[in-house]
Enzyme design. Structure first.
Site, short mmCIF file in Angstrom:
data_model
loop_
_atom_site.label_atom_id
_atom_site.label_comp_id
_atom_site.label_asym_id
_atom_site.label_seq_id
_atom_site.Cartn_x
_atom_site.Cartn_y
_atom_site.Cartn_z
N TYR A 12 55.39 57.39 43.81
CA TYR A 12 53.96 57.12 43.67
C TYR A 12 53.35 58.07 42.62
O TYR A 12 52.64 57.64 41.72
CB TYR A 12 53.28 57.32 45.03
CG TYR A 12 51.78 57.30 44.98
CD1 TYR A 12 51.07 56.10 44.88
CD2 TYR A 12 51.04 58.49 45.06
CE1 TYR A 12 49.68 56.09 44.85
CE2 TYR A 12 49.66 58.49 45.03
CZ TYR A 12 48.98 57.28 44.92
OH TYR A 12 47.61 57.27 44.88
N LYS A 18 51.41 57.44 38.98
CA LYS A 18 50.05 57.95 38.72
C LYS A 18 50.04 58.93 37.55
O LYS A 18 49.11 58.96 36.76
CB LYS A 18 49.47 58.61 39.98
CG LYS A 18 49.14 57.62 41.09
CD LYS A 18 48.04 56.66 40.69
CE LYS A 18 47.52 55.85 41.87
NZ LYS A 18 46.47 54.89 41.48
#
Length: 288
Positions: free
Chosen positions: A153, A157
């Site tokens: 994740y 990002k």
């Protein structure tokens, strides 16, 4: 001709996107609230009806370029321009790199990174032609600071942060297209529930040698949540208010954390240039 500024917001069925759609409509924007699954639009439709809000719901799946193009063309046909894009759609994911499947790795990257790239790519020609526009990406403190079990994740990002920084270095000055990243810490919305839900599909978040480390991680998370809920976890509306503030700013920052907790958490990464503006200026001067 509609004199309100118009905004496309992705991921508006719940959480930050849902709150942002309502908040922007109440602050004189024409809102195109988009979501992948229109079956989840009921709550927003009720709000629109009840408060007579200037919101149009669009189908937009950020993992499908055709879906993005269709949605953007709909807005251009109706209004002839796009003033603001808020790349809000995203999904949490907590799993070890070893134990994540190929499909999961591709999915977390598509939803959190490539969706931002393709939505941005699709609106840029219109913003460039009108010599104005703004793109706001909802990233995360996880876009600045890598965290255990969230590396896939965080990687996605981080990619958004680098993409936005590189793009801002040349489109802002040349075409008056402003770009900002909003970096929340914890948000008490369905986002967290779905992040954990996504990882327990197979009944196990971590196994083997990773299990004791993961249990420690979960226990620390739960303890922090119960002790510091007020400081760590913001509501979707609180984050939406920061987004609105950036959208209404004459000179928006390159990046902004949404709480003092998020600010403290990222301090080592951001202390030299908290809002990222100096860095973009330096990059622009170095290369152009």
């Amino acid at each position: 001709m509609n004199m309100k500024k118009n905004v496309i917001i992705t991921g508006t069925s719940t959480g930050v996107g849902f709150e942002a759609a309502i908040l922007f409509a109440k602050n004189n924007f024409k809102v195109y609230a988009s979501m992948r699954n229109l079956d989840k639009s009921e709550a927003l439709r009720e709000k629109i009806q009840k408060e007579a809000l200037d919101i149009e719901i669009l189908e937009l799946d950020v993992t499908s370029l055709q879906s993005i193009k269709n949605a953007v063309e709909t807005v251009i046909e109706k209004d002839g321009r796009i003033d603001l894009l808020i790349n809000n759609a995203g999904a949490g994911f907590a799993k070890t790199t070893e134990q994540a499947s190929e499909d999961e790795i591709r999915w977390v990257t598509e939803v959190n990174y490539l969706g931002v790239v393709f939505c941005t790519q699709t609106v840029l020609p219109y913003m460039r032609a009108q010599r104005s526009g703004q793109i706001i990406n909802v990233t995360s403190v996880g876009g600045l600071v890598g965290q255990p079990f969230n590396e896939l994740y965080c990687g996605a990002k981080f990619a958004v942060e680098g993409f936005a920084e590189g793009l801002a270095a040349y489109v802002s000055k040349a075409f008056n297209i402003k770009i900002s990243n909003i970096e929340p810490g914890g948000i008490s919305t369905e986002f967290m529930t779905s992040a954990i839900g996504k990882t327990v599909v197979d009944g196990q978040l971590a196994s083997g040698e990773y299990l004791p480390i993961f249990e420690k991680y979960l226990a620390a998370n739960q303890q922090r949540a119960s002790e510091d809920a007020a400081q760590v976890y913001q509501t979707g509306l609180q984050v939406a208010e920061v987004i609105l503030d950036v959208a209404q700013s004459e000179n928006p920052p390159m990046r902004v954390r949404t709480s003092s907790w998020a600010e403290d958490f990222c301090h080592l990464k951001t202390q030299a240039d908290p809002d990222g503006t100096k860095l973009v200026q330096t990059i622009t001067e170095s290369f152009l």
